[in-house]
Design a protein around this motif. Structure first.
Motif: not given
Length: 135
Positions: A19-23, A41-42, A50-56, A58-59
């Motif tokens: 998850l680079v440069n996306k949040g 959740i970060s 930020i809540v992340w969907d790690i399968r996609k 994406s945020k």
């Protein structure tokens, strides 16, 4: 790199998600997995949760609910309630999935960390004060 979340499969020794440069802008200070293992959740120095969907990779949600560095992230009620703390002196309780803010506990001191048990939240402030909140 600052603001990067890398997920590794330690058994196989390879990168699962990047998850680079996306949040976050700046360092990430707090992380929490939801028990479904699909969401992280970060919280960062940029004041964002930020809540992340790690399968996609994406945020799922961007929660600008604090005005200071995020110091703690906890989940309660079988991952249905999110609790966050910050240098802004606030402990904020939100409903997971809708991400609606339910309660806000305010303090004049920076909150350094939180811990949750059943319907209670304990926080520790910069000056060492410990507070107990019930929801």
């Amino acid at each position: 790199n600052v603001g990067v979340i890398n997920l590794w499969d330690l058994r196989r020794g390879h990168l699962i998600a990047d998850l680079v440069n996306k949040g976050h802008v700046g360092a990430i200070h707090s992380l929490k997995f939801r028990s479904n293992w699909f969401h992280i959740i970060s919280g960062g120095v940029d004041h964002n949760v930020i809540v992340w969907d790690i399968r996609k990779t994406s945020k799922l949600a961007d929660l600008p609910i604090h005005k200071g560095l995020i110091t703690g992230i906890e989940l309660m009620d079988n991952d249905m309630t999110l609790v966050t703390s910050s240098y802004d002196g606030n402990v904020i309780v939100s409903e997971c999935d809708s991400w609606k803010q339910l309660k806000k506990f305010e303090s004049i001191d920076k909150i350094m960390d939180i811990s949750c048990h059943e319907h209670d939240i304990i926080s520790v402030g910069w000056a060492g004060d410990v507070k107990l909140y019930s929801i």
